[in-house]
Design an enzyme around this catalytic site. Sequence first.
Site, PDB file in Angstrom:
ATOM      1  N   GLU A 213      -1.059  -3.742   4.210  1.00  0.00           N
ATOM      2  CA  GLU A 213       0.175  -3.556   3.454  1.00  0.00           C
ATOM      3  C   GLU A 213      -0.060  -4.129   2.064  1.00  0.00           C
ATOM      4  O   GLU A 213       0.008  -5.338   1.858  1.00  0.00           O
ATOM      5  CB  GLU A 213       1.339  -4.262   4.163  1.00  0.00           C
ATOM      6  CG  GLU A 213       1.655  -3.715   5.545  1.00  0.00           C
ATOM      7  CD  GLU A 213       2.144  -2.279   5.514  1.00  0.00           C
ATOM      8  OE1 GLU A 213       2.577  -1.817   4.432  1.00  0.00           O
ATOM      9  OE2 GLU A 213       2.097  -1.610   6.558  1.00  0.00           O
ATOM     10  N   CYS A 250       5.920  -6.404  -3.518  1.00  0.00           N
ATOM     11  CA  CYS A 250       5.120  -5.178  -3.537  1.00  0.00           C
ATOM     12  C   CYS A 250       5.990  -3.938  -3.644  1.00  0.00           C
ATOM     13  O   CYS A 250       5.554  -2.918  -4.172  1.00  0.00           O
ATOM     14  CB  CYS A 250       4.230  -5.111  -2.309  1.00  0.00           C
ATOM     15  SG  CYS A 250       5.136  -5.121  -0.738  1.00  0.00           S
TER      16      CYS A 250
END
Length: 488
Positions: A213, A250
């Site tokens: 991720e 993110c």
Amino acid sequence: MEESPGLARNLAELRQTFRSGKTRGLEWRKAQLRAILKLLDENEDSIFDALQQDLGKHPVESYRDEVGVLKKSAKYALASVEKWMAPKKGQMPLLFFPARAEVLPEPLGLVLVLASWNFPISLALDPVIGAISAGNTVVLKPSELSPASSSFLANTIPRYLDSAALKVIEGGHDAAEQLLQQKWDKIFFTGSSRVGRIIMAAAANHLTPVTLELGGKCPTILDSLSISDLEVAIKRIVGGKWGLCSGQACIGIDYVLVEEKFASILVELLKKCIKAFFGDSMPNLKNLCRIVSKSHFDRVSNLLGDPRVAASIVHGGSWDEQNLMIEPTILLDPPLDADIMSEEIFGPLLPIITLNKIEESIEFINLRPKPLAIYAFTKNERFKKKLLSETSSGSITFNDAVVQFVADSLPFGGVGQSGFGRYHGKYSFDTFSHEKAVLQRSFYLELEPRYPPWNDFKLDFIKLAYKFDYLGLLLLLSGLRRIFKRSN
């Protein structure tokens, strides 16, 4: 690097626990999920304190992005895990009648979860929820950049969860390097692309599957809207940029694409909203996280060191090095070849890039690495369809930002350089499971023709059986009857 005896003992215990079959049972899995909920309920204030120490997070932000996310995730898994564990019936061609098929989810084994510092509680425990739901044993390595949260997890988890099945290992680069030298059944990592490459290279030594991720530059597209819709969009953009750990996320907004004629009103509305949410100057900032460390502070502030970039600042630009605070900063058309437009910002700087027509945003995005998320504020259905069909990203959200992260029914993950693999809800369970194919046949109706003429039409029967299941079965049975009659 020599393996520590303590690490060897921990891994041996976890492997033995998995081999015992203890973690495969439904009641064990449910007990661990209940324990996570109890941990969150009984330690809420301690979590808030740890997040305040590490990042300066306000309790409202801490509950929304950390505690609340985890409670929702654990409750969803607790209510669903029995259904997730159940074998799924598979369809078999009638050619193989009588037979039955199913897909049986089974745990992978011993998994490693490497957590990130920006959401140090939720991004540590959310993957653990998926790993436990799937019946694995787990090593959790919190980030050393969030030491208070790491210490909280290491000291608190053993009091609630099965310590023979879940270990928390603290430490910095040396500890991570030792862990990566081990053989795992799965590695789950949340962090930067740079570290993701290191993880993947280490995993290749043991052919270990990985979920990465990562991140990237998530664009926001702002189409022409009515004033009332635009005001809502601006609030959501501000929340999606600065409301998530001061831009250190993110999935946070990295830059905005807008038509040049709307740029000035966008800037003014952003300024107004920033003032209402966070204050109007560096000394008056409130409800805003600080930058996690001095090295990260230097990296973000250095993005403004380029004179060409500094010249594009239209709001903010101040910082407090002692307290690691950077003011929400808006930049209008910084140079596209500057670091601020080639690197993931991961901080409270927001470039606005102007276009002649909003449709040009598609080409702008496609010329760059695939982002983790695209956010598009538009009512134009034709434009939405073009974005869906002509761009690639981990996710795309229309008329909001970052909310896709908390939808358990949606997979969360990247594509290309923004990562691969997915989790959340059932997708977390699947990420830490192997779907085993199981086929069972009867000893009856074994087709073993011995009459020579059968060889002449056997191939035609088989072709028909695959092409037309029911017809194929009838033809085969008819052929069998013919064989039996002639042999008798």
